[in-house]
Design a protein around this motif. Structure first.
Motif, short mmCIF file in Angstrom:
data_model
loop_
_atom_site.label_atom_id
_atom_site.label_comp_id
_atom_site.label_asym_id
_atom_site.label_seq_id
_atom_site.Cartn_x
_atom_site.Cartn_y
_atom_site.Cartn_z
N CYS A 50 -11.20 -43.97 -14.32
CA CYS A 50 -12.39 -43.22 -14.69
C CYS A 50 -13.59 -44.16 -14.71
N PHE A 99 -16.44 -34.92 -16.75
CA PHE A 99 -16.85 -34.38 -18.05
C PHE A 99 -18.18 -35.01 -18.45
N TYR A 117 -11.92 -32.57 -19.24
CA TYR A 117 -12.65 -32.43 -17.98
C TYR A 117 -13.07 -30.99 -17.73
N TRP A 120 -13.15 -29.85 -11.58
CA TRP A 120 -12.09 -30.52 -10.82
C TRP A 120 -12.33 -30.37 -9.32
#
Length: 130
Positions: A50, A99, A117, A120
């Protein structure tokens, strides 16, 4: 309309490399953390990496540290996952997701949890042959 569009992936031999891209639209890219997840056959989806565009914090799951590199191009609203030294255990469908991140390192407790989140990508297959 928010879109997370993935590209890249495919087939690689063990030891090889692939790069995944996740191009976003409809969000304020600078305020989002973008993560990469993967799901192998018969296994649960797991967080891989991330990057927070808010505070530039970067995270990796232990199994990919030193092999995968996540980066962000704000001019293109795109996040990349460079995958090197691939092995058959990396075979999975890979997803990007995002997010809203307030920064200040707050993403560290959130990035591995799917429920955090909002958006997607469509997923892309990565297959590594031995």
């Amino acid at each position: 309309e928010v879109q997370f569009v993935q590209s890249g992936g495919g087939l690689a031999q063990a030891g090889g490399s692939l790069r995944l891209s996740c191009t976003t639209s409809g969000i304020n890219f600078d305020t989002y953390a973008i993560g990469w997840f993967r799901q192998a056959p018969g296994k649960e989806r797991e967080g891989v990496s991330c990057i927070s565009n808010s505070d530039r914090h970067i995270y990796y799951v232990d199994s990919v540290k030193g092999r995968f590199t996540v980066s962000s191009d704000k001019a293109k609203n795109t996040v990349y996952l460079q995958m090197n030294s691939l092995n058959p255990e990396d075979t999975a469908i890979y997803y990007c997701a995002g997010f809203l991140d307030l920064g200040y390192g707050s993403s560290w407790s959130r990035w591995m949890h799917e429920a955090e989140y909002e958006y997607w990508g469509q997923g892309t297959q990565v297959t590594v042959s031995s």
